[in-house]
Scaffold this motif. Structure first.
Motif, short mmCIF file in Angstrom:
data_model
loop_
_atom_site.label_atom_id
_atom_site.label_comp_id
_atom_site.label_asym_id
_atom_site.label_seq_id
_atom_site.Cartn_x
_atom_site.Cartn_y
_atom_site.Cartn_z
N SER A 34 70.88 34.09 89.41
CA SER A 34 70.82 34.82 88.15
C SER A 34 69.48 35.52 87.95
CB SER A 34 71.09 33.87 86.98
OG SER A 34 72.39 33.31 87.06
N THR A 35 68.68 35.56 89.01
CA THR A 35 67.36 36.17 88.97
C THR A 35 67.37 37.49 89.73
OG1 THR A 35 66.31 33.98 88.87
CG2 THR A 35 64.92 35.84 89.50
N SER A 99 62.75 38.91 88.13
CA SER A 99 63.05 39.23 86.73
C SER A 99 64.17 38.36 86.21
CB SER A 99 63.43 40.71 86.61
OG SER A 99 63.87 41.01 85.30
N ARG A 100 64.11 38.03 84.93
CA ARG A 100 65.20 37.31 84.29
C ARG A 100 66.44 38.18 84.18
NH1 ARG A 100 62.55 34.08 79.11
NH2 ARG A 100 61.11 32.75 80.32
N VAL A 106 65.33 47.54 84.96
CA VAL A 106 63.99 47.00 84.74
C VAL A 106 62.94 47.69 85.60
CG1 VAL A 106 64.92 44.77 84.05
CG2 VAL A 106 64.22 45.13 86.43
N ILE A 107 63.35 48.32 86.70
CA ILE A 107 62.38 48.98 87.56
C ILE A 107 61.78 50.21 86.89
CG2 ILE A 107 63.64 48.19 89.61
CD1 ILE A 107 64.48 51.14 90.04
N LEU A 113 57.11 43.70 84.00
CA LEU A 113 57.45 42.59 84.87
C LEU A 113 56.20 41.77 85.15
CD1 LEU A 113 59.76 44.51 87.36
CD2 LEU A 113 60.47 42.96 85.53
N SER A 114 56.31 40.46 85.08
CA SER A 114 55.15 39.60 85.21
C SER A 114 55.13 38.75 86.47
CB SER A 114 55.03 38.68 83.99
OG SER A 114 56.18 37.89 83.83
N SER A 115 56.27 38.57 87.12
CA SER A 115 56.36 37.68 88.27
C SER A 115 56.21 38.45 89.58
CB SER A 115 57.67 36.90 88.24
OG SER A 115 57.76 36.08 87.09
#
Length: 126
Positions: A34-35, A99-100, A106-107, A113-115
């Motif tokens: 789910s990531t 990403s969650r 999201v790109i 994005l933090s991870s």
């Protein structure tokens, strides 16, 4: 907070192949399946650019032109970037991101994005 770590970079001749790996940790019960997982790259003197995404389907930047394949092994919490027909222009530091959200949208806002991983250097000689 999910942590990711890239590996597999190195020196390769033009026309050669390379496979990058990215292992995710710290999921805290969240399913890796789910990531959303993606690859970006940054060449010297250039801005960071999107390469590939795995989440709701797979997506690639136009410059990939069928040369790269993103895949994942959910049992190993790992995403891969298989690169072939490498060109000198592919030389860059390649970064993995988690990403969650599974959405490729999201790109469009990568700064949110933090991870991010530390990056792995890919150098293609001509």
């Amino acid at each position: 907070q999910v942590q990711v770590e890239e590996s597999g970079g190195g020196l390769v001749q033009a026309g050669g192949s390379l496979r990058l790996s990215c292992v995710a940790s710290g999921l805290s019960g969240v399913s890796f399946s789910s990531t959303g997982m993606g690859w970006f790259r940054q060449a010297p003197g250039k801005e960071r650019e999107f390469v590939a995404w795995s989440g709701e389907g797979t997506h690639y930047a136009a410059f990939v032109k069928g040369r790269f394949t993103i895949s994942r092994d959910d049992a190993k919490n790992t995403v891969y970037l298989q690169m072939k027909s490498l060109e000198a222009e592919d030389t860059a530091v390649y970064y993995c991101v988690a990403s969650r959200s599974l959405s490729v949208s999201v790109i469009l806002s990568p700064n949110k994005l933090s991870s991010w991983g530390q990056g792995t250097q890919v150098t293609v000689s001509s």
